[in-house]
Design a protein around this motif. Structure first.
Motif, PDB file in Angstrom:
ATOM      1  N   VAL A 158       6.711  -2.888   3.346  1.00 32.74           N
ATOM      2  CA  VAL A 158       6.454  -2.414   4.704  1.00 32.74           C
ATOM      3  C   VAL A 158       7.194  -1.093   4.877  1.00 32.74           C
ATOM      4  N   THR A 159       6.480  -0.073   5.305  1.00 32.36           N
ATOM      5  CA  THR A 159       7.051   1.256   5.529  1.00 32.36           C
ATOM      6  C   THR A 159       6.772   1.660   6.969  1.00 32.36           C
ATOM      7  N   ASP A 217      -4.494  -1.138  -8.533  1.00 27.07           N
ATOM      8  CA  ASP A 217      -3.061  -1.430  -8.565  1.00 27.07           C
ATOM      9  C   ASP A 217      -2.400  -1.411  -7.189  1.00 27.07           C
ATOM     10  N   ARG A 218      -3.166  -1.248  -6.112  1.00 26.71           N
ATOM     11  CA  ARG A 218      -2.576  -1.295  -4.772  1.00 26.71           C
ATOM     12  C   ARG A 218      -3.642  -1.550  -3.717  1.00 26.71           C
ATOM     13  N   ILE A 219      -3.245  -2.334  -2.721  1.00 24.24           N
ATOM     14  CA  ILE A 219      -4.140  -2.725  -1.631  1.00 24.24           C
ATOM     15  C   ILE A 219      -3.320  -2.748  -0.346  1.00 24.24           C
ATOM     16  N   GLU A 250       4.199   5.161  12.919  1.00 27.24           N
ATOM     17  CA  GLU A 250       3.231   4.539  12.027  1.00 27.24           C
ATOM     18  C   GLU A 250       3.896   3.429  11.220  1.00 27.24           C
ATOM     19  N   GLU A 251       3.116   2.433  10.861  1.00 25.92           N
ATOM     20  CA  GLU A 251       3.621   1.324  10.055  1.00 25.92           C
ATOM     21  C   GLU A 251       2.584   0.987   8.996  1.00 25.92           C
ATOM     22  N   ALA A 252       3.042   0.800   7.757  1.00 23.93           N
ATOM     23  CA  ALA A 252       2.143   0.551   6.636  1.00 23.93           C
ATOM     24  C   ALA A 252       2.501  -0.748   5.940  1.00 23.93           C
ATOM     25  N   PHE A 253       1.479  -1.391   5.377  1.00 19.07           N
ATOM     26  CA  PHE A 253       1.621  -2.667   4.683  1.00 19.07           C
ATOM     27  C   PHE A 253       0.895  -2.534   3.346  1.00 19.07           C
ATOM     28  N   LEU A 254       1.637  -2.518   2.264  1.00 12.65           N
ATOM     29  CA  LEU A 254       1.045  -2.198   0.970  1.00 12.65           C
ATOM     30  C   LEU A 254       1.485  -3.188  -0.108  1.00 12.65           C
ATOM     31  N   VAL A 255       0.493  -3.767  -0.790  1.00 14.00           N
ATOM     32  CA  VAL A 255       0.737  -4.609  -1.961  1.00 14.00           C
ATOM     33  C   VAL A 255       0.437  -3.758  -3.188  1.00 14.00           C
TER      34      VAL A 255
END
Length: 228
Positions: free
Chosen positions: A144-145, A110-112, A127-132
């Protein structure tokens, strides 16, 4: 690989992230003392959308789709050190080089996605995150966090420009993923055209000022080892 670029990469690989809260973007709360940002967009419905968007994100599609080169190129893997490079179009400026470390990846039903953090030499730390992700109703979202604070005096002098770079980068990431998901397999229904989005909600002392903004010039010539 040009010798100077190889030296930058070697130094980056030997360094540790320049902030203590490594991996914090994977948790429910971002650390205090940083500017914080969350921005997400609705991509569509179903597992096929999740998989397509997830593969694109893990393949550095956000960065490649907004003009960055990733060196050395490979799908995001935890612990990997990369140099993000940008050469402004039609301008004879040297390429700028941004050292980053992939601090986590996730590839679940359910997440990538993944996150990278700053390394010494970056004018910021954070830090920077990219989550589908896909919710219980099967709706797929891309988020995007980021959390960051300035780490160099010259970055403070350019704060307005850095804020603008961050805004443009985030909007570019969202558009790149939406376009990829709505690509040639479904050209009649572009995801970004009608998808609801959530506005930027910065918190902390100021909005993040660009984990992916150009930060350090390098003499390395062009030639990214990246594939879109």
């Amino acid at each position: 690989m040009p010798a100077d670029l190889a030296q930058i990469l070697a130094s980056a690989r030997a360094a540790s992230p320049n902030y203590p809260e490594v991996g914090a973007t994977l948790g429910p709360r971002l650390p205090a003392g940083y500017a914080q940002l969350r921005r997400r967009i609705h991509l569509g419905h179903g597992r096929a959308v999740l998989e397509r968007a997830g593969r694109y994100v893990l393949g550095w599609g956000c960065q490649l789709g907004t003009g960055f080169a990733v060196h050395p190129y490979a799908p995001a893997e935890e612990g990997a050190t990369v140099l993000l490079r940008l050469s402004p179009p039609r301008l004879r400026w040297p390429r700028v080089v941004i050292p980053c470390r992939v601090v986590w990846t996730v590839d679940e039903p359910d997440r990538i996605g993944f996150a990278y953090g700053t390394l010494p030499g970056h004018p910021e730390c954070g830090e920077e995150a990219f989550l589908v992700s896909m919710d219980a109703a099967g709706e797929v979202w891309f988020e995007v966090t980021a959390f960051a604070r300035l780490a160099a005096w010259y970055a403070r002098l350019g704060r307005p420009v850095a804020v603008l770079c961050q805004y443009l980068a985030i909007e570019g990431y969202l558009a790149a993923v939406a376009t990829a998901v709505a690509g040639p397999d479904d050209p009649a229904e572009p995801v970004h055209a009608a998808a609801p989005t959530e506005p930027v909600h910065p918190s902390g002392p100021t909005a993040p000022t660009g984990l992916t903004a150009p930060v350090r010039p390098a003499d390395a010539p062009g030639g990214a080892a990246a594939a879109g």
